[in-house]
Write an enzyme that holds these catalytic residues in place. Sequence first.
Site, PDB file in Angstrom:
ATOM      1  N   TYR A   6      -8.946  -6.503  13.396  1.00  0.00           N
ATOM      2  CA  TYR A   6      -8.334  -5.992  12.169  1.00  0.00           C
ATOM      3  C   TYR A   6      -8.400  -7.053  11.074  1.00  0.00           C
ATOM      4  O   TYR A   6      -8.195  -8.242  11.313  1.00  0.00           O
ATOM      5  CB  TYR A   6      -6.860  -5.602  12.407  1.00  0.00           C
ATOM      6  CG  TYR A   6      -6.224  -5.092  11.119  1.00  0.00           C
ATOM      7  CD1 TYR A   6      -6.374  -3.768  10.718  1.00  0.00           C
ATOM      8  CD2 TYR A   6      -5.541  -5.957  10.271  1.00  0.00           C
ATOM      9  CE1 TYR A   6      -5.840  -3.314   9.517  1.00  0.00           C
ATOM     10  CE2 TYR A   6      -5.003  -5.513   9.067  1.00  0.00           C
ATOM     11  CZ  TYR A   6      -5.162  -4.193   8.699  1.00  0.00           C
ATOM     12  OH  TYR A   6      -4.652  -3.752   7.511  1.00  0.00           O
ATOM     13  N   LYS A   8      -8.313   3.487   2.476  1.00  0.00           N
ATOM     14  CA  LYS A   8      -7.496   4.682   2.225  1.00  0.00           C
ATOM     15  C   LYS A   8      -7.758   5.375   0.900  1.00  0.00           C
ATOM     16  O   LYS A   8      -7.932   6.589   0.847  1.00  0.00           O
ATOM     17  CB  LYS A   8      -6.022   4.337   2.356  1.00  0.00           C
ATOM     18  CG  LYS A   8      -5.693   4.092   3.797  1.00  0.00           C
ATOM     19  CD  LYS A   8      -4.304   3.688   4.065  1.00  0.00           C
ATOM     20  CE  LYS A   8      -4.297   3.026   5.429  1.00  0.00           C
ATOM     21  NZ  LYS A   8      -5.167   1.829   5.517  1.00  0.00           N
ATOM     22  N   ASN A  14      -1.626  -2.360  13.457  1.00  0.00           N
ATOM     23  CA  ASN A  14      -3.083  -2.192  13.505  1.00  0.00           C
ATOM     24  C   ASN A  14      -3.497  -0.960  14.308  1.00  0.00           C
ATOM     25  O   ASN A  14      -4.365  -0.192  13.873  1.00  0.00           O
ATOM     26  CB  ASN A  14      -3.730  -3.461  14.061  1.00  0.00           C
ATOM     27  CG  ASN A  14      -3.414  -4.660  13.183  1.00  0.00           C
ATOM     28  OD1 ASN A  14      -2.897  -4.491  12.076  1.00  0.00           O
ATOM     29  ND2 ASN A  14      -3.719  -5.864  13.657  1.00  0.00           N
ATOM     30  N   GLN A  62      -7.423  -2.054   4.796  1.00  0.00           N
ATOM     31  CA  GLN A  62      -6.476  -1.259   4.007  1.00  0.00           C
ATOM     32  C   GLN A  62      -7.190  -0.545   2.854  1.00  0.00           C
ATOM     33  O   GLN A  62      -6.712   0.466   2.340  1.00  0.00           O
ATOM     34  CB  GLN A  62      -5.376  -2.176   3.470  1.00  0.00           C
ATOM     35  CG  GLN A  62      -4.323  -1.477   2.656  1.00  0.00           C
ATOM     36  CD  GLN A  62      -3.119  -2.379   2.387  1.00  0.00           C
ATOM     37  OE1 GLN A  62      -2.349  -2.662   3.290  1.00  0.00           O
ATOM     38  NE2 GLN A  62      -2.987  -2.849   1.167  1.00  0.00           N
ATOM     39  N   GLU A  79     -19.948  21.929 -14.472  1.00  0.00           N
ATOM     40  CA  GLU A  79     -20.279  20.548 -14.843  1.00  0.00           C
ATOM     41  C   GLU A  79     -19.478  19.552 -14.020  1.00  0.00           C
ATOM     42  O   GLU A  79     -19.980  18.508 -13.592  1.00  0.00           O
ATOM     43  CB  GLU A  79     -19.990  20.326 -16.331  1.00  0.00           C
ATOM     44  CG  GLU A  79     -20.911  21.129 -17.230  1.00  0.00           C
ATOM     45  CD  GLU A  79     -20.447  21.082 -18.681  1.00  0.00           C
ATOM     46  OE1 GLU A  79     -21.049  20.337 -19.457  1.00  0.00           O
ATOM     47  OE2 GLU A  79     -19.467  21.770 -19.024  1.00  0.00           O
ATOM     48  N   SER A  91       0.819  -1.215   0.000  1.00  0.00           N
ATOM     49  CA  SER A  91       0.000   0.000   0.000  1.00  0.00           C
ATOM     50  C   SER A  91       0.855   1.269   0.000  1.00  0.00           C
ATOM     51  O   SER A  91       0.318   2.376   0.008  1.00  0.00           O
ATOM     52  CB  SER A  91      -0.967   0.008   1.204  1.00  0.00           C
ATOM     53  OG  SER A  91      -0.254  -0.105   2.418  1.00  0.00           O
ATOM     54  N   ASN A  98     -17.590  27.462 -22.308  1.00  0.00           N
ATOM     55  CA  ASN A  98     -18.283  26.424 -21.543  1.00  0.00           C
ATOM     56  C   ASN A  98     -18.032  26.540 -20.035  1.00  0.00           C
ATOM     57  O   ASN A  98     -16.938  26.876 -19.614  1.00  0.00           O
ATOM     58  CB  ASN A  98     -17.826  25.039 -22.009  1.00  0.00           C
ATOM     59  CG  ASN A  98     -18.183  24.788 -23.466  1.00  0.00           C
ATOM     60  OD1 ASN A  98     -19.218  25.253 -23.948  1.00  0.00           O
ATOM     61  ND2 ASN A  98     -17.317  24.067 -24.166  1.00  0.00           N
ATOM     62  N   SER A 135     -13.992  25.368 -26.947  1.00  0.00           N
ATOM     63  CA  SER A 135     -14.223  24.128 -27.680  1.00  0.00           C
ATOM     64  C   SER A 135     -13.103  23.944 -28.698  1.00  0.00           C
ATOM     65  O   SER A 135     -12.619  24.914 -29.278  1.00  0.00           O
ATOM     66  CB  SER A 135     -15.576  24.200 -28.394  1.00  0.00           C
ATOM     67  OG  SER A 135     -15.585  23.346 -29.518  1.00  0.00           O
ATOM     68  N   LYS A 146     -17.617  28.863 -28.621  1.00  0.00           N
ATOM     69  CA  LYS A 146     -18.034  28.265 -27.357  1.00  0.00           C
ATOM     70  C   LYS A 146     -17.308  28.839 -26.147  1.00  0.00           C
ATOM     71  O   LYS A 146     -16.122  29.103 -26.190  1.00  0.00           O
ATOM     72  CB  LYS A 146     -17.817  26.745 -27.369  1.00  0.00           C
ATOM     73  CG  LYS A 146     -18.728  25.982 -28.315  1.00  0.00           C
ATOM     74  CD  LYS A 146     -20.212  26.157 -28.018  1.00  0.00           C
ATOM     75  CE  LYS A 146     -20.633  25.537 -26.707  1.00  0.00           C
ATOM     76  NZ  LYS A 146     -20.581  24.074 -26.754  1.00  0.00           N
ATOM     77  N   THR A 186     -39.892  26.032  -8.906  1.00  0.00           N
ATOM     78  CA  THR A 186     -40.195  24.682  -8.428  1.00  0.00           C
ATOM     79  C   THR A 186     -40.463  23.897  -9.698  1.00  0.00           C
ATOM     80  O   THR A 186     -41.018  24.443 -10.673  1.00  0.00           O
ATOM     81  CB  THR A 186     -41.426  24.642  -7.505  1.00  0.00           C
ATOM     82  OG1 THR A 186     -42.553  25.141  -8.222  1.00  0.00           O
ATOM     83  CG2 THR A 186     -41.222  25.501  -6.262  1.00  0.00           C
ATOM     84  N   HIS A 187     -40.041  22.655  -9.710  1.00  0.00           N
ATOM     85  CA  HIS A 187     -40.164  21.813 -10.923  1.00  0.00           C
ATOM     86  C   HIS A 187     -39.463  22.467 -12.114  1.00  0.00           C
ATOM     87  O   HIS A 187     -39.837  22.212 -13.255  1.00  0.00           O
ATOM     88  CB  HIS A 187     -41.630  21.542 -11.274  1.00  0.00           C
ATOM     89  CG  HIS A 187     -42.469  21.186 -10.093  1.00  0.00           C
ATOM     90  ND1 HIS A 187     -42.600  19.905  -9.617  1.00  0.00           N
ATOM     91  CD2 HIS A 187     -43.199  21.970  -9.245  1.00  0.00           C
ATOM     92  CE1 HIS A 187     -43.382  19.898  -8.539  1.00  0.00           C
ATOM     93  NE2 HIS A 187     -43.753  21.147  -8.290  1.00  0.00           N
TER      94      HIS A 187
END
Length: 456
Positions: A316, A324, A109, A321, A289, A22, A284, A276, A282, A154-155
């Site tokens: 343990y 992480k 541990n 592990q 996003e 690791s 963007n 773009s 463009k 709303t909606h």
Amino acid sequence: MTLWSGRFSSPMDETLWNLSESYSFDHVLYEHDIRGSSAHVTGLAAVGLLSDEESSTLLSTLEQIRSEFESGSFVRAPGDEDVHMAIERRATELAGDVGAKLHTGRSRNDQVATTLRLFTRDALSEIARAGLFLVEILLEIGEKNEDAYLPGYTHLQRAQPVLLSHHLNAHAFALLRDVDRLLDTRDRLNVSPLGAGALAGTSLALDPTIAADLLGFDATFANSMDAVSDRDFVAETLFDVALMGVHLSRIGEELVLWTSAEFNFASLGDDFTTGSSMLPQKKNSDVAELARAKSGRLVGNLTGLLVVLKGLPLSYNRDLQEDKEPLFDSVRQVLLVLRALSGAFRSMTFNDDVAKSAADDQFLVAIDLAEELVAEGVPFRQAHEKVGKLVAKAVAQKRPLRDVVAATPTYQRFDHLFDEGEALVRRRSPGASGPGPRRDQAQRLRQSADEARQRL
Ligand code: ARG
């Protein structure tokens, strides 16, 4: 060769090594691991398990290792399974037999649990700080554009006018709850597992409170098995961040809408937009996003960890592990989003006129017509029906609602409701979207932000 190879006659197969090492991702924990080890050394010395000389040798060795990491000169040896083993191996290289005493009364541990709590505690503070910064910017924009208003939806259908500050504050309140949650998690996390050993403590005369105090923990573990197997603090952090990510995705989505030609309520600075490769015109809102999209992996990281934890027997297990990478990823990603969104909002120009004229949509006055009738004693359901009929007429005849009202003698007295900004001003109940309750709201927001800042 690993540090635990005494009872093995053949080296580990490469495929197992690749699966189980690791270091490749946990080396980022070096600072927290060294902090934990230094406190452990002081704890050992305090109960006589190390002499004062041994302890100062070990402490300075650990400092040297820290600077090797900081300068980028630390070299991983082939047997370094993880950052913890790498540091201990190096300590032994540098300090000989004294280095070999570092792991006295300790297991990886309880060590890894301690290191990870220290890392997570810092990460929670950092995310909370970045969250508060975004809140501050949202507040600033609202204050700078004091009179700006837009349709509230709303909606995703125009519903009622709202001040820009009211709209942004709605997001700020959600972010403040996120910050609160992060700090709650930090409070709960602040228990030291160091001294739990592999799972059952030790026969040595260790006093876990010494290291715990040095590391700024509020308490020490009560149960050694719980101490080494508990990853609630990781799960909670991932949840807090996932929910914060969900909030940020909603902010991102609105920025995407606002900056589209269709809405045109806002535009972002050139330094916060992208072009773009094909279409020259463009501009963007990728920042928004990505803020919207990152929530996917944040939720995924939470889900992934919960599935890892599910069904694990005490105490343990190597499965742990796997806590992480999702943690590191979520921390990193949410910070990226918080910081970029903060900058994007700072660069934002709000197109007052466009938003205003959308909010002055005459249909948004329908509820005010109904409420005027209510004020005159008409039961609300009947008022709703009556105004609904006027709206239907306006739609059918393709006429502005104001004209229909003006042409209906029993409603002519309500003409002033259609004046610019009138519907906004009338949103005056506590917590409402108009200028009346604005100050009270800003005060509450500032107070919550101040309280969070104090907790930090
Ligand atoms: N790298 C491991 C982890 O992150 C260290 C713990 C290994 N413990 C053990 N008993 N094999 O969990």
